[in-house]
Write an enzyme that holds these catalytic residues in place. Sequence first.
Site, PDB file in Angstrom:
ATOM      1  N   SER A 164      10.833   5.739  15.899  1.00 20.50           N
ATOM      2  CA  SER A 164       9.621   5.315  16.597  1.00 20.50           C
ATOM      3  C   SER A 164      10.009   4.942  18.019  1.00 20.50           C
ATOM      4  O   SER A 164      10.465   3.834  18.271  1.00 20.50           O
ATOM      5  CB  SER A 164       9.014   4.095  15.879  1.00 20.50           C
ATOM      6  OG  SER A 164       8.456   4.508  14.656  1.00 20.50           O
ATOM      7  N   LEU A 165       9.838   5.877  18.918  1.00 20.26           N
ATOM      8  CA  LEU A 165      10.296   5.664  20.299  1.00 20.26           C
ATOM      9  C   LEU A 165       9.205   4.978  21.134  1.00 20.26           C
ATOM     10  O   LEU A 165       9.374   3.875  21.618  1.00 20.26           O
ATOM     11  CB  LEU A 165      10.691   7.012  20.908  1.00 20.26           C
ATOM     12  CG  LEU A 165      11.371   6.981  22.259  1.00 20.26           C
ATOM     13  CD1 LEU A 165      12.768   6.394  22.162  1.00 20.26           C
ATOM     14  CD2 LEU A 165      11.429   8.385  22.870  1.00 20.26           C
ATOM     15  N   HIS A 166       8.100   5.684  21.302  1.00 25.78           N
ATOM     16  CA  HIS A 166       6.862   5.160  21.919  1.00 25.78           C
ATOM     17  C   HIS A 166       6.932   4.795  23.403  1.00 25.78           C
ATOM     18  O   HIS A 166       5.905   4.544  24.018  1.00 25.78           O
ATOM     19  CB  HIS A 166       6.305   3.974  21.123  1.00 25.78           C
ATOM     20  CG  HIS A 166       6.150   4.270  19.671  1.00 25.78           C
ATOM     21  ND1 HIS A 166       5.738   5.496  19.205  1.00 25.78           N
ATOM     22  CD2 HIS A 166       6.363   3.518  18.566  1.00 25.78           C
ATOM     23  CE1 HIS A 166       5.710   5.479  17.886  1.00 25.78           C
ATOM     24  NE2 HIS A 166       6.089   4.311  17.464  1.00 25.78           N
ATOM     25  N   GLY A 184       6.771  -1.873   6.303  1.00 29.07           N
ATOM     26  CA  GLY A 184       8.161  -2.347   6.330  1.00 29.07           C
ATOM     27  C   GLY A 184       9.078  -1.463   7.147  1.00 29.07           C
ATOM     28  O   GLY A 184       8.717  -0.364   7.561  1.00 29.07           O
ATOM     29  N   GLU A 185      10.268  -1.970   7.381  1.00 28.54           N
ATOM     30  CA  GLU A 185      11.286  -1.228   8.130  1.00 28.54           C
ATOM     31  C   GLU A 185      12.369  -0.799   7.128  1.00 28.54           C
ATOM     32  O   GLU A 185      13.138  -1.639   6.639  1.00 28.54           O
ATOM     33  CB  GLU A 185      11.856  -2.136   9.231  1.00 28.54           C
ATOM     34  CG  GLU A 185      13.105  -1.631   9.910  1.00 28.54           C
ATOM     35  CD  GLU A 185      13.049  -0.174  10.382  1.00 28.54           C
ATOM     36  OE1 GLU A 185      12.037   0.245  10.952  1.00 28.54           O
ATOM     37  OE2 GLU A 185      14.037   0.540  10.151  1.00 28.54           O
ATOM     38  N   SER A 226      11.578   6.750   8.633  1.00 25.79           N
ATOM     39  CA  SER A 226      11.222   6.435  10.013  1.00 25.79           C
ATOM     40  C   SER A 226      11.693   5.012  10.309  1.00 25.79           C
ATOM     41  O   SER A 226      11.498   4.102   9.507  1.00 25.79           O
ATOM     42  CB  SER A 226       9.708   6.535  10.198  1.00 25.79           C
ATOM     43  OG  SER A 226       9.360   6.204  11.528  1.00 25.79           O
ATOM     44  N   CYS A 251       3.612   8.622   1.150  1.00 22.73           N
ATOM     45  CA  CYS A 251       4.101   7.683   2.156  1.00 22.73           C
ATOM     46  C   CYS A 251       4.379   6.355   1.461  1.00 22.73           C
ATOM     47  O   CYS A 251       3.453   5.694   0.989  1.00 22.73           O
ATOM     48  CB  CYS A 251       3.047   7.540   3.256  1.00 22.73           C
ATOM     49  SG  CYS A 251       3.498   6.349   4.522  1.00 22.73           S
ATOM     50  N   CYS A 311       5.838  -5.060  15.956  1.00 15.47           N
ATOM     51  CA  CYS A 311       5.430  -4.037  16.924  1.00 15.47           C
ATOM     52  C   CYS A 311       3.954  -4.258  17.245  1.00 15.47           C
ATOM     53  O   CYS A 311       3.131  -4.425  16.348  1.00 15.47           O
ATOM     54  CB  CYS A 311       5.633  -2.628  16.368  1.00 15.47           C
ATOM     55  SG  CYS A 311       7.344  -2.267  15.970  1.00 15.47           S
ATOM     56  N   GLU A 341       0.839  -1.195   0.000  1.00 14.21           N
ATOM     57  CA  GLU A 341       0.000   0.000   0.000  1.00 14.21           C
ATOM     58  C   GLU A 341       0.879   1.251   0.000  1.00 14.21           C
ATOM     59  O   GLU A 341       1.953   1.258   0.596  1.00 14.21           O
ATOM     60  CB  GLU A 341      -0.900   0.001   1.240  1.00 14.21           C
ATOM     61  CG  GLU A 341      -1.899  -1.141   1.216  1.00 14.21           C
ATOM     62  CD  GLU A 341      -2.957  -1.050   2.312  1.00 14.21           C
ATOM     63  OE1 GLU A 341      -4.143  -1.213   1.983  1.00 14.21           O
ATOM     64  OE2 GLU A 341      -2.605  -0.828   3.481  1.00 14.21           O
ATOM     65  N   CYS A 345       6.429  -7.048   7.296  1.00 12.93           N
ATOM     66  CA  CYS A 345       7.452  -6.516   8.199  1.00 12.93           C
ATOM     67  C   CYS A 345       7.763  -7.585   9.241  1.00 12.93           C
ATOM     68  O   CYS A 345       6.874  -8.327   9.644  1.00 12.93           O
ATOM     69  CB  CYS A 345       6.930  -5.265   8.891  1.00 12.93           C
ATOM     70  SG  CYS A 345       8.168  -4.424   9.895  1.00 12.93           S
ATOM     71  N   ASN A 392      -3.767   5.075  16.296  1.00 16.04           N
ATOM     72  CA  ASN A 392      -4.811   4.576  15.403  1.00 16.04           C
ATOM     73  C   ASN A 392      -5.053   3.130  15.787  1.00 16.04           C
ATOM     74  O   ASN A 392      -4.164   2.291  15.643  1.00 16.04           O
ATOM     75  CB  ASN A 392      -4.350   4.681  13.945  1.00 16.04           C
ATOM     76  CG  ASN A 392      -4.030   6.115  13.583  1.00 16.04           C
ATOM     77  OD1 ASN A 392      -4.836   7.013  13.800  1.00 16.04           O
ATOM     78  ND2 ASN A 392      -2.832   6.344  13.062  1.00 16.04           N
ATOM     79  N   CYS A 438      -1.291   6.064   9.967  1.00 14.95           N
ATOM     80  CA  CYS A 438      -0.065   5.418  10.466  1.00 14.95           C
ATOM     81  C   CYS A 438      -0.402   4.118  11.168  1.00 14.95           C
ATOM     82  O   CYS A 438      -1.271   4.085  12.030  1.00 14.95           O
ATOM     83  CB  CYS A 438       0.631   6.297  11.486  1.00 14.95           C
ATOM     84  SG  CYS A 438       1.045   7.905  10.881  1.00 14.95           S
ATOM     85  N   CYS A 479       1.056  -2.145  15.395  1.00 14.01           N
ATOM     86  CA  CYS A 479       1.128  -1.870  13.953  1.00 14.01           C
ATOM     87  C   CYS A 479       0.595  -3.031  13.117  1.00 14.01           C
ATOM     88  O   CYS A 479       0.955  -4.188  13.337  1.00 14.01           O
ATOM     89  CB  CYS A 479       2.579  -1.580  13.583  1.00 14.01           C
ATOM     90  SG  CYS A 479       2.808  -1.184  11.850  1.00 14.01           S
TER      91      CYS A 479
HETATM   92  N1  SAH Z   1       9.166   0.636  10.407  1.00 12.91           N
HETATM   93  C1  SAH Z   1       9.208   2.062  10.485  1.00 12.91           C
HETATM   94  C2  SAH Z   1       8.256   2.757   9.537  1.00 12.91           C
HETATM   95  C3  SAH Z   1       6.819   2.303   9.518  1.00 12.91           C
HETATM   96  S1  SAH Z   1       5.766   2.923  10.755  1.00 12.91           S
HETATM   97  C4  SAH Z   1       9.018   2.517  11.905  1.00 12.91           C
HETATM   98  O1  SAH Z   1       8.780   1.672  12.756  1.00 12.91           O
HETATM   99  O2  SAH Z   1       9.156   3.701  12.195  1.00 12.91           O
HETATM  100  C5  SAH Z   1       5.470   4.597  10.387  1.00 12.91           C
HETATM  101  C6  SAH Z   1       5.019   5.405  11.589  1.00 12.91           C
HETATM  102  O3  SAH Z   1       3.698   5.009  12.048  1.00 12.91           O
HETATM  103  C7  SAH Z   1       5.930   5.251  12.795  1.00 12.91           C
HETATM  104  O4  SAH Z   1       6.055   6.445  13.476  1.00 12.91           O
HETATM  105  C8  SAH Z   1       5.133   4.259  13.631  1.00 12.91           C
HETATM  106  O5  SAH Z   1       5.579   4.239  14.918  1.00 12.91           O
HETATM  107  C9  SAH Z   1       3.731   4.787  13.428  1.00 12.91           C
HETATM  108  N2  SAH Z   1       2.667   3.848  13.812  1.00 12.91           N
HETATM  109  C10 SAH Z   1       2.678   2.512  13.679  1.00 12.91           C
HETATM  110  N3  SAH Z   1       1.518   1.985  14.134  1.00 12.91           N
HETATM  111  C11 SAH Z   1       0.764   3.019  14.559  1.00 12.91           C
HETATM  112  C12 SAH Z   1      -0.555   3.127  15.102  1.00 12.91           C
HETATM  113  N4  SAH Z   1      -1.304   2.067  15.288  1.00 12.91           N
HETATM  114  N5  SAH Z   1      -1.016   4.356  15.415  1.00 12.91           N
HETATM  115  C13 SAH Z   1      -0.247   5.449  15.190  1.00 12.91           C
HETATM  116  N6  SAH Z   1       0.979   5.412  14.660  1.00 12.91           N
HETATM  117  C14 SAH Z   1       1.492   4.224  14.350  1.00 12.91           C
END
Ligand code: SAH
Length: 341
Positions: A210-212, A155-156, A187, A103, A114, A90, A110, A286, A328, A117
């Site tokens: 992507s810290l979180h 993907g990463e 990212s 994007c 996570c 996509e 992937c 999301n 995202c 995701c």
């Molecule tokens: N693999 C990379 C790029 C893909 S994710 C990474 O991990 O950064 C792209 C962005 O969407 C990142 O900031 C990720 O943390 C965020 N993301 C992933 N799942 C999400 C969700 N359910 N809600 C909001 N952001 C999300």
Amino acid sequence: MECIYNLSLKELQEKLILKGFSRYSAKQIFAWVYKEKTQHFSLMTNIAKGKREELAKMFSFLNFKILKREKSKDGTQKYLFQLADQETIETVMIPEKQRNTLCVSTQVGCSFNCKFCASKIGGLIRNLSPAEIVNQYLQLSSQDKITNIVFMGIGEPLDNFKNVVKAIKILTEPAGINFTNKRISISTCGLSDKIKELVELNLGIKLSLSLHAAVDEKRTELMPVNKKHTLADLIDAVKYYSFKQKHPVTFEYILLDNFNTTSEDARKLAKLVKTTGAKLNLIPYNQTEEKLKTPQLEKVEAFKKKLKEEKVIFTLRKQRGFDINAACGQLRSFSKKAIKK
Ligand code: SAH
């Protein structure tokens, strides 16, 4: 036959010089492909006719089949592309007042798993080639002028390092698309060794992490990659990046209810931001899975207030394309293998 979109200008020149082309005519061919966007060697009128025929025998082009195109009520568009081997990815186009952000995906599926995701569904099927990354741009730039490219799709990116770097070189090549490097962002889920490798290439692109979570225990719970690449390693890599690139990294931080939004979380996050000089982008979650929830507005406000008290500046990412699963974390592959799992 080789897809010409897989080759950087330098590689195309090296290949064609061996076939008796001049370095200059290789550059002209590159310009036909990326500036004029032609897919017909016969139209390359400044190249000798015999040479054009030779080119047609050497190289192919690429066109994805569009399996689905959806448009959100906020204008965001999502494309489901079918690749030559029937796998799917996509790609999302996000229009804003002053810009259009593309994007792009970098892998089919992937492997990083996570928790929050959807791209993990079905695991990693394969890497995308440079041509498959570049073609997401080529196919969609014919409709809208793209001002920004974010490697934030499926993907990463740093797990497909070589192909992503090649795609960036092709996109930014002055003889072709000449896309501004400062308007490209990658990212990553946090591969500290690859972040350092990226620094050495000095591509001048932007980097988001992507810290979180601001403590290892919590981050590992969300992102298994943290077992191998701990916060200490990441802080080190991020500092190295901003020192060498003279530009801060952006931390992405999804707000998750009863998980990472207490005032203690805010304090720890603030500390990380201050020690690294990073920017901070808060992301509304999301919902992709049942157990994780978006916090109530009051909790979000309290978290923001605490960050302000800590004198940390942040931005809040807008939610775009949620109604068509284009926001995202909602992107995923629909390959047969992914669906079966
Ligand atoms: N693999 C990379 C790029 C893909 S994710 C990474 O991990 O950064 C792209 C962005 O969407 C990142 O900031 C990720 O943390 C965020 N993301 C992933 N799942 C999400 C969700 N359910 N809600 C909001 N952001 C999300």
